[in-house]
Design an enzyme around this catalytic site. Structure first.
Site, mmCIF file in Angstrom:
data_model
loop_
_atom_site.group_PDB
_atom_site.id
_atom_site.type_symbol
_atom_site.label_atom_id
_atom_site.label_comp_id
_atom_site.label_asym_id
_atom_site.label_seq_id
_atom_site.Cartn_x
_atom_site.Cartn_y
_atom_site.Cartn_z
ATOM 1 N N GLY A 1 7.979 18.408 95.188
ATOM 2 C CA GLY A 1 7.173 17.204 95.058
ATOM 3 C C GLY A 1 6.588 16.678 96.352
ATOM 4 O O GLY A 1 6.389 15.475 96.508
ATOM 5 N N ASN B 1 3.547 16.987 97.351
ATOM 6 C CA ASN B 1 2.245 16.372 97.022
ATOM 7 C C ASN B 1 2.450 15.032 96.327
ATOM 8 O O ASN B 1 1.720 14.079 96.567
ATOM 9 C CB ASN B 1 1.419 17.312 96.141
ATOM 10 C CG ASN B 1 0.651 18.328 96.963
ATOM 11 O OD1 ASN B 1 -0.308 17.988 97.636
ATOM 12 N ND2 ASN B 1 1.100 19.568 96.928
ATOM 13 N N ARG C 1 6.436 25.884 73.162
ATOM 14 C CA ARG C 1 5.613 25.100 74.091
ATOM 15 C C ARG C 1 5.162 23.789 73.457
ATOM 16 O O ARG C 1 5.170 22.743 74.098
ATOM 17 C CB ARG C 1 4.403 25.959 74.498
ATOM 18 C CG ARG C 1 3.675 25.504 75.730
ATOM 19 C CD ARG C 1 2.541 26.465 76.067
ATOM 20 N NE ARG C 1 3.012 27.761 76.533
ATOM 21 C CZ ARG C 1 3.319 28.020 77.804
ATOM 22 N NH1 ARG C 1 3.235 27.055 78.704
ATOM 23 N NH2 ARG C 1 3.733 29.214 78.163
ATOM 24 N N MET D 1 4.233 23.556 87.313
ATOM 25 C CA MET D 1 4.074 24.996 87.162
ATOM 26 C C MET D 1 4.123 25.475 85.715
ATOM 27 O O MET D 1 4.467 26.613 85.441
ATOM 28 C CB MET D 1 5.147 25.727 87.977
ATOM 29 C CG MET D 1 5.095 25.397 89.466
ATOM 30 S SD MET D 1 3.444 25.613 90.182
ATOM 31 C CE MET D 1 3.479 27.357 90.508
ATOM 32 N N ARG D 2 3.821 24.604 84.759
ATOM 33 C CA ARG D 2 3.759 25.033 83.362
ATOM 34 C C ARG D 2 2.300 25.098 82.910
ATOM 35 O O ARG D 2 1.507 24.204 83.239
ATOM 36 C CB ARG D 2 4.522 24.063 82.445
ATOM 37 C CG ARG D 2 5.969 23.860 82.813
ATOM 38 C CD ARG D 2 6.797 25.104 82.657
ATOM 39 N NE ARG D 2 6.825 25.584 81.276
ATOM 40 C CZ ARG D 2 7.284 26.777 80.937
ATOM 41 N NH1 ARG D 2 7.701 27.618 81.864
ATOM 42 N NH2 ARG D 2 7.292 27.160 79.683
ATOM 43 N N HIS E 1 -4.764 22.769 93.549
ATOM 44 C CA HIS E 1 -4.563 24.225 93.501
ATOM 45 C C HIS E 1 -4.731 24.772 94.921
ATOM 46 O O HIS E 1 -5.703 24.408 95.603
ATOM 47 C CB HIS E 1 -5.590 24.865 92.552
ATOM 48 C CG HIS E 1 -5.476 26.348 92.460
ATOM 49 N ND1 HIS E 1 -4.500 26.984 91.723
ATOM 50 C CD2 HIS E 1 -6.215 27.326 93.032
ATOM 51 C CE1 HIS E 1 -4.644 28.291 91.844
ATOM 52 N NE2 HIS E 1 -5.683 28.525 92.632
ATOM 53 N N ASP F 1 -7.397 26.287 86.017
ATOM 54 C CA ASP F 1 -7.886 26.201 87.411
ATOM 55 C C ASP F 1 -9.406 26.309 87.498
ATOM 56 O O ASP F 1 -9.943 26.903 88.436
ATOM 57 C CB ASP F 1 -7.252 27.319 88.258
ATOM 58 C CG ASP F 1 -5.742 27.209 88.304
ATOM 59 O OD1 ASP F 1 -5.084 28.253 88.463
ATOM 60 O OD2 ASP F 1 -5.223 26.083 88.167
ATOM 61 N N GLU G 1 -3.270 19.788 101.804
ATOM 62 C CA GLU G 1 -3.125 19.250 100.441
ATOM 63 C C GLU G 1 -2.699 17.786 100.503
ATOM 64 O O GLU G 1 -3.192 16.938 99.740
ATOM 65 C CB GLU G 1 -2.087 20.057 99.662
ATOM 66 C CG GLU G 1 -2.491 21.494 99.376
ATOM 67 C CD GLU G 1 -1.389 22.271 98.690
ATOM 68 O OE1 GLU G 1 -0.564 21.678 97.975
ATOM 69 O OE2 GLU G 1 -1.367 23.491 98.845
#
Ligand code: GRF
Length: 195
Positions: free
Chosen positions: A12, A14, A64, A89-90, A108, A144, A173
């Protein structure tokens, strides 16, 4: 004041950069940090800052869809105006994305449209690129590939490994994402370039 929910999967860093910027005259404030991994280090960092957190373990759900239904329930309870994916990351289904499209951002670690997907730094090095960087974009159903809201360029240095390049891009970032969120929270979608 815009309400911001931040989704993480790991440390975490970011998320922390975004939260630390949302003070004073910033037009937004964090209202939730949620993770698909209960052990995500970023959850402890958010808790230490007094931010409400939620852990929705994707491994605890049969599919999902069930996971995303549980995650959306936690998100909607916080009533966010904006969602920031930050090291999340899912892969999200089109149904989930449609629910938040237009107010969901992601960072990204490449200069999109180059290198969508994973292992971006290794791919840039393998290609012999002399520039790398990161992109903040709106999340759409194409992975993305949503409208670009900001980019930061980073020189690739001789001897760079994917780890040294990743570390250098990560510091950019942490500058780019807060700058884009400040602008986005005012309703301004003009792309931002940081060099
Ligand atoms: C960063 O490289 C970011 O670009 C990617 O996830 C990595 C880890 O992010 N999306 P964080 O330290 O968990 O914010």
């Amino acid at each position: 004041m815009k309400r911001v929910a931040i989704l993480i999967s790991g440390g975490g860093s970011n998320m922390l950069a975004l939260v630390q910027d949302m003070t004073g005259d910033h037009p937004a404030r964090p209202v939730l940090v949620a993770s698909n991994d209960p052990a995500a280090g970023g959850l402890a960092k958010a808790r230490a800052l007094g931010i409400p957190t939620a852990a929705v373990d994707h491994r605890a759900y049969p599919d999902r869809q069930a996971f995303e239904t549980a995650l959306a329930a936690q998100i909607d309870a916080a009533q966010p105006d904006i969602l920031c994916l930050a090291g999340f990351m899912r892969i999200l289904t089109p149904g989930f994305i449609r629910r938040y499209q237009g107010r969901m951002l992601n960072i990204h670690p490449s200069l999109l449209p180059k290198y969508p997907g994973l292992h971006t730094h290794a791919r840039a090095l393998a290609a012999g690129d002399d520039q790398a960087g990161c992109t903040v974009h709106e999340v759409t159903e194409d992975l993305d590939a949503g409208p670009i809201l900001g980019q930061a360029r980073v020189r690739v240095l001789p001897g760079d490994t994917q780890d040294t390049l990743a570390a250098r891009v990560l510091t950019h970032e942490h500058r780019l994402y807060p700058a884009v969120l400040r602008r986005f929270a005012t309703g301004d979608r003009t792309p931002l370039t940081l060099d």
